[in-house]
Design an enzyme around this catalytic site. Structure first.
Site, PDB file in Angstrom:
ATOM      1  N   GLU A 290      -5.321  -8.548   0.626  1.00 42.26           N
ATOM      2  CA  GLU A 290      -6.043  -8.247   1.870  1.00 42.26           C
ATOM      3  C   GLU A 290      -7.513  -7.992   1.542  1.00 42.26           C
ATOM      4  OE1 GLU A 290      -4.531  -5.065   4.388  1.00 42.26           O
ATOM      5  OE2 GLU A 290      -2.475  -5.671   3.962  1.00 42.26           O
TER       6      GLU A 290
ATOM      7  N   GLU B 140       0.805  -1.223   0.000  1.00 45.64           N
ATOM      8  CA  GLU B 140       0.000   0.000   0.000  1.00 45.64           C
ATOM      9  C   GLU B 140       0.838   1.273   0.000  1.00 45.64           C
ATOM     10  OE1 GLU B 140      -3.023  -0.061   3.025  1.00 45.64           O
ATOM     11  OE2 GLU B 140      -4.061  -1.730   2.098  1.00 45.64           O
TER      12      GLU B 140
END
Ligand code: BG6
Length: 481
Positions: free
Chosen positions: A379, A167
């Site tokens: 995720e 991320e």
């Protein structure tokens, strides 16, 4: 009609990150990370929580991996703490750290669980921060590539799946725009884009090094992707959606997949005077590495809704809900470009995160159309308040409903032609949520600890047994036709 499943060999998994689970923050030669320091600043985390102990996975990894094996997990995604390998970021290797992760990897392999390693999940060696401002300097690129290359050589033959950066959009945004992550800079947009450029180069050079060492291995970055919808069909909102997507999503995914920035977004940033400095050699490196990337890693939690934002409109700096008190998060946006109002058609979690299962299918289809790359959902999960009953049960039916709805959409995406290699829930055990303390729980395994402490004992939630069946049936138990 027969029930749909995921393809044979699909990697049913679950994920974690070193700082959020390991604890043992100053043990066996580990160096200090930027997060070890940042959490000491009053007010930065919920109730001043830290990862000093976290859920003590460092000492309990065998117990945790045995629980994964019993569940039938096919892959376990975890991150390596750079500071356990190179306590000062570069220089001397800390053998205990290398041995620790080798033991984790071996424990996975013992149960035929495919280890999926994230090289960087936000915990930068503090020594690099102090030496040259960490990612603000291009020197961090070499330090990262040195660290990554060391690990490729150390674990080649054992680890096939690697994630370079977790991320990038989130840690740079929080680090240089909203001051919520280290180094805690506020509205430093020029540096934010330059830092991102350095991280892209670090990712790209690591990919190139990887392919020399493990040509058969699989590597990619994990991007926090929130696909978007225009709030209505007014042309100005359609344009805002387009600009939003270029600035908030394609700015990263285009570089990973094509090795270049979206042109109109770059032009916009040039006009604002905040575009990164990009050399010809940089462009070449990004381009060559992009041809070698094996998958797009996606962390999917929610979609965004987009509306035009006037010049005197909301800023990127609205309050974020980190307490779990529903409705306390504020609308944010970029003046003159877009804002992200709430979506009247969708429910939200207690932390004001939009719940949108079909957004996961949307994400897969968008990536498939735009990049034609295989996808790993690295995720996806629900942060919630869980309660343990007096007889040690955790009835998290809301988590089962959330995951089931998302998985049904994933199966449909696969059926519609998206090549999806794996799916990792966030998370396997409960863990520390960076800004939200221990009360925001994500795991299949309840860990007896709160902001003050606890026994750290592990208990299976109802969702544990549910996911076990999903894995056993390769998704058929979800009854998608
Ligand atoms: C992702 C991160 O942003 O989402 C994880 O990769 C994080 O590290 C997860 O914990 C959930 O976010 P949060 O803020 O609820 O912990």
């Amino acid at each position: 009609m027969s029930q749909l499943t995921m393809p044979k060999g699909f990697l049913w998994g679950s994920a974690s990150a070193a700082y959020q689970i390991e604890g043992a923050h100053n043990i066996d030669g580990k160096g200090v990370s930027n997060w070890d320091e940042f959490v000491k600043i009053p007010g930065k985390t919920f109730k001043e929580t830290t990862g000093e102990v976290a859920v003590d996975h460092y000492h309990r990894f065998k117990e945790d991996i045995a629980l994964m094996a019993e569940m039938g997990l096919k892959t376990y995604r975890f991150s390596i703490a750079w500071t356990r390998i190179f306590p000062n970021g570069t220089g001397e290797v800390n053998q205990s750290g290398v041995d620790f992760y080798e033991a984790v990897i071996d424990e996975c392999l013992k149960y035929k669980i495919e280890p999926m390693v994230t090289l960087y999940h936000w915990d930068l060696p503090q020594a690099l921060e102090e030496a040259y401002g960490g990612w603000e300097s291009p020197q961090a690129i070499d330090a990262y590539v040195n660290y990554a290359t060391y690990l490729f050589n150390a674990y080649k033959g054992k680890v096939k799946y690697w994630i370079t950066i977790n991320e990038q959009n989130i840690f740079t945004g929080f680090g240089w725009m909203t001051a919520m992550h280290p180094p805690g800079k506020f509205n430093d947009e020029k540096t934010y884009y330059q830092v991102n450029h350095h991280v892209f180069l670090a990712h790209a050079k690591a990919v190139l090094a990887f392919k020399e060492i493990m040509p058969e291995g699989k590597i990619g970055a994990s991007f926090a992707y929130s696909p978007s919808y225009a709030i209505d069909s007014r042309p100005e909102n359609g344009m805002a959606k387009l600009d939003h997507d270029n600035l908030k999503s394609f700015w990263w995914m285009d570089v990973y997949a094509y090795g270049r920035y979206p042109r109109t977004a770059l032009r916009y940033l040039e006009k604002q005077g905040v575009a990164p400095t990009i050399t010809e050699e940089d462009s070449k490196t990004l381009h060559v590495a992009a041809q070698k990337v094996d998958f797009m890693g996606v962390n999917y939690y929610q979609t965004a809704t987009v509306e035009y934002n006037p010049l005197d409109g909301v800023t990127p700096f609205g309050e974020m809900n980190t307490t779990g008190k529903k409705g306390t998060g504020q609308v944010t946006g970029v003046p003159g470009v877009y804002k992200n109002p709430s979506n009247p058609y969708l429910e939200t979690t207690d932390w004001d995160w939009v719940i949108d299962p079909s957004g996961l299918r949307f994400a897969c289809k968008e990536i498939t159309s735009r990049y034609d790359l295989p996808i790993i959902i690295s995720e996806n999960g629900l942060g919630a308040f869980d309660k343990k009953t007096t007889d040690n049960k955790i009835h998290d039916d809301y988590r089962i409903a959330y995951l089931a709805a998302h998985l049904k959409e994933l199966i449909k995406a696969s059926d519609e032609g998206c090549e999806i290699l794996g799916y990792c829930t966030w998370s396997f055990t409960d863990l520390l949520s960076w800004l939200n303390g221990y009360q925001k729980r994500y795991g299949f395994i309840y860990v007896d600890r709160d902001e003050e402490g606890g026994t750290l004992d592990r208990y299976k939630k109802d969702s544990y047994y549910w996911y076990k069946e999903v894995i056993e049936t390769n998704g058929a138990s979800l009854s998608v036709e």
